[in-house]
Design a protein around this motif. Structure first.
Motif, PDB file in Angstrom:
ATOM      1  N   PRO A  15       0.806  -1.221   0.000  1.00 18.94           N
ATOM      2  CA  PRO A  15       0.000   0.000   0.000  1.00 18.94           C
ATOM      3  C   PRO A  15       0.843   1.277   0.000  1.00 18.94           C
ATOM      4  O   PRO A  15       1.962   1.299   0.515  1.00 18.94           O
ATOM      5  CB  PRO A  15      -0.805  -0.121   1.297  1.00 18.94           C
ATOM      6  CG  PRO A  15      -0.001  -1.014   2.170  1.00 18.94           C
ATOM      7  CD  PRO A  15       0.707  -1.965   1.265  1.00 18.94           C
ATOM      8  N   ARG A  21      -2.469   5.934   1.545  1.00 17.73           N
ATOM      9  CA  ARG A  21      -3.714   5.185   1.696  1.00 17.73           C
ATOM     10  C   ARG A  21      -4.235   5.316   3.129  1.00 17.73           C
ATOM     11  O   ARG A  21      -3.485   5.177   4.091  1.00 17.73           O
ATOM     12  CB  ARG A  21      -3.508   3.707   1.342  1.00 17.73           C
ATOM     13  CG  ARG A  21      -4.767   2.848   1.512  1.00 17.73           C
ATOM     14  CD  ARG A  21      -4.562   1.448   0.971  1.00 17.73           C
ATOM     15  NE  ARG A  21      -4.566   1.436  -0.489  1.00 17.73           N
ATOM     16  CZ  ARG A  21      -5.658   1.340  -1.234  1.00 17.73           C
ATOM     17  NH1 ARG A  21      -6.861   1.259  -0.653  1.00 17.73           N
ATOM     18  NH2 ARG A  21      -5.577   1.319  -2.549  1.00 17.73           N
ATOM     19  N   HIS A  51     -10.113   6.577  -0.194  1.00 19.51           N
ATOM     20  CA  HIS A  51      -8.938   5.890   0.332  1.00 19.51           C
ATOM     21  C   HIS A  51      -7.672   6.727   0.259  1.00 19.51           C
ATOM     22  O   HIS A  51      -6.585   6.249   0.614  1.00 19.51           O
ATOM     23  CB  HIS A  51      -8.724   4.586  -0.440  1.00 19.51           C
ATOM     24  CG  HIS A  51      -8.476   4.793  -1.915  1.00 19.51           C
ATOM     25  ND1 HIS A  51      -9.334   5.508  -2.723  1.00 19.51           N
ATOM     26  CD2 HIS A  51      -7.468   4.378  -2.721  1.00 19.51           C
ATOM     27  CE1 HIS A  51      -8.865   5.525  -3.955  1.00 19.51           C
ATOM     28  NE2 HIS A  51      -7.735   4.853  -3.986  1.00 19.51           N
TER      29      HIS A  51
END
Length: 413
Positions: free
Chosen positions: A53, A57, A75
């Protein structure tokens, strides 16, 4: 079959873009720098898992994010999200070779959107009401929405019951809801033929639930309280289905920028005027000519003007500005113009403005691409671009509003 992708950047709709065999692949709900697995279908892919990620995020604000198609960017960390949205305006201008100082994005707060368009359908399990799943006709039944005004969210169970009363078709249909000062204004479309029994049931339900108005396919079923929106201090009764800015705060910001730029103008043309969100706010200090193709919107503007004290003269003209823009000669009678067209922009009207001698122009747009095109026309016609302010009123979506302010020295005659 799943594949591994590395996201290079975000596209114009907020999807992550990765390189793949045969070309770029668009993967929603991803961020630049992330390694993901996704199931590819031509140039798109459905996200399966985020393996690495991005530090940008964050946890989304809504349980429906990722299935509901209403939001694309919950997000993404807020500062990065706002920078990306501002950059959409910068890049659109740059594509037309317009180098301009673009102000920081005016942010949109959660829980402020005053209008929504839901999809409804009767199923064996009951009435579905919500937004469509991302890139699908499947309806995601809403239990919450952090974008909408709390009074609309609180009304979701009531709106499902209303949809059940209105439904006369097995097909999906639409319910548009606007929060007004006098209550919710509900417009139902394509729900099937409305017989007298269901008409009476809808009317009784609306009175019982305190709704301001219910319309079915643009016909008023009942209007216990005239829906009212405020443009500054002026009350306007919008017709069913008319255009309103998505949030009141964004509308006030745009109106403030326009009014400040046109403060020296004594005669102003408001093009694509709608119900008068600019015209009526400008009318205390200037004579206004409002031009709009929607007769019902003009009638609402006219009523608002006639019942408001202290305004200068406001005249109205029903005219399709796409087919018949105001000519340069007509425009030369004004010392200020504001235009706020639909997403298609105002190309032909901008060409006439570019030929005119109007000294002050405010361009308002919900589409950076067509705004840049129209600004290029005006700049080539001798205008100077003074400022561009991007405004977010479509929270966590890729859409962004902007106000551009221009000036042109008057020629001596």
């Amino acid at each position: 079959m799943s594949s591994r992708f590395v996201i290079d950047r975000l596209g114009a709709q907020g999807d992550g873009i990765a390189a793949g065999e045969g070309g770029e692949v668009f993967i929603p709900f991803t961020l630049p720098g992330e390694t993901v697995t996704a199931a590819r279908l031509k140039d798109r892919a459905d996200l399966i898992a985020v393996l690495d990620p991005s530090p940008l995020r964050i946890d989304p604000a809504c349980r429906h994010f990722g299935t509901c198609g209403g939001c694309a960017l919950q997000h993404m960390q807020g500062e990065a999200y706002r920078a990306w949205k501002r950059e959409r305006v910068v890049q659109a201008l740059r594509s037309r070779k317009i180098e301009a100082e673009v102000a920081p994005l005016v942010a949109c707060e959660p829980g402020t959107r005053r209008r929504a368009a839901f999809t409804a359908r009767r199923t064996e399990a009951g009435m579905l009401l919500g937004f469509n799943r991302h890139l699908s006709t499947e309806i995601v039944a809403l239990e919450e929405c952090p974008v909408l005004l709390p009074e609309i969210v609180a009304a979701l169970p009531m709106l499902r019951a209303l949809a059940a009363l209105a439904c006369g078709t097995p097909k999906p249909f639409h319910i548009a809801v606007t929060a007004t000062a006098s209550g919710l204004d509900v417009a139902i479309h394509d729900a099937g033929r409305l017989d007298e029994r269901r008409r009476h049931q809808l009317a009784d339900f609306a009175i019982r639930e305190g709704l301001a108005r219910v319309t079915v396919d643009a016909e008023i079923v009942i209007e216990p309280k005239k829906p009212v929106v405020m443009f500054g201090d002026i009350a306007v009764q919008p017709p069913p289905g008319t255009f309103l800015q998505a949030t009141e705060a964004a509308e006030m910001t745009m109106a403030g920028l326009v009014a400040g730029h046109l403060s020296r103008a004594k005669r102003i043309a408001d093009l694509f005027s709608g119900c008068g969100s600019f015209a009526l706010r400008l009318a205390p200090k200037a004579k206004i000519h409002a031009v709009e193709s929607d007769a019902a919107a003009l009638a609402a503007l006219d009523r608002g003007f006639r019942f408001a004290p202290g305004l200068k003269r406001v005249t109205m003209e029903k005219r399709d500005l796409f087919r018949r823009p105001l000519t340069a000669k007509e425009l030369d009678g004004y010392d200020g113009v504001v235009f706020d067209p639909p997403r298609a922009g105002a190309e032909d009207q901008s060409k006439q403005l570019a030929r005119s001698q109007v000294p002050l122009v405010a361009a308002v747009s919900c589409n950076p691409v067509t705004l840049a095109r129209d600004l290029r026309i005006l700049l080539d016609g001798g205008y100077a671009l003074k400022s561009v302010v991007p405004i977010d009123q479509f929270l966590w979506s890729p859409h962004v509003e902007a106000v551009a302010l221009l000036e042109k020295p008057r020629k001596r005659r």
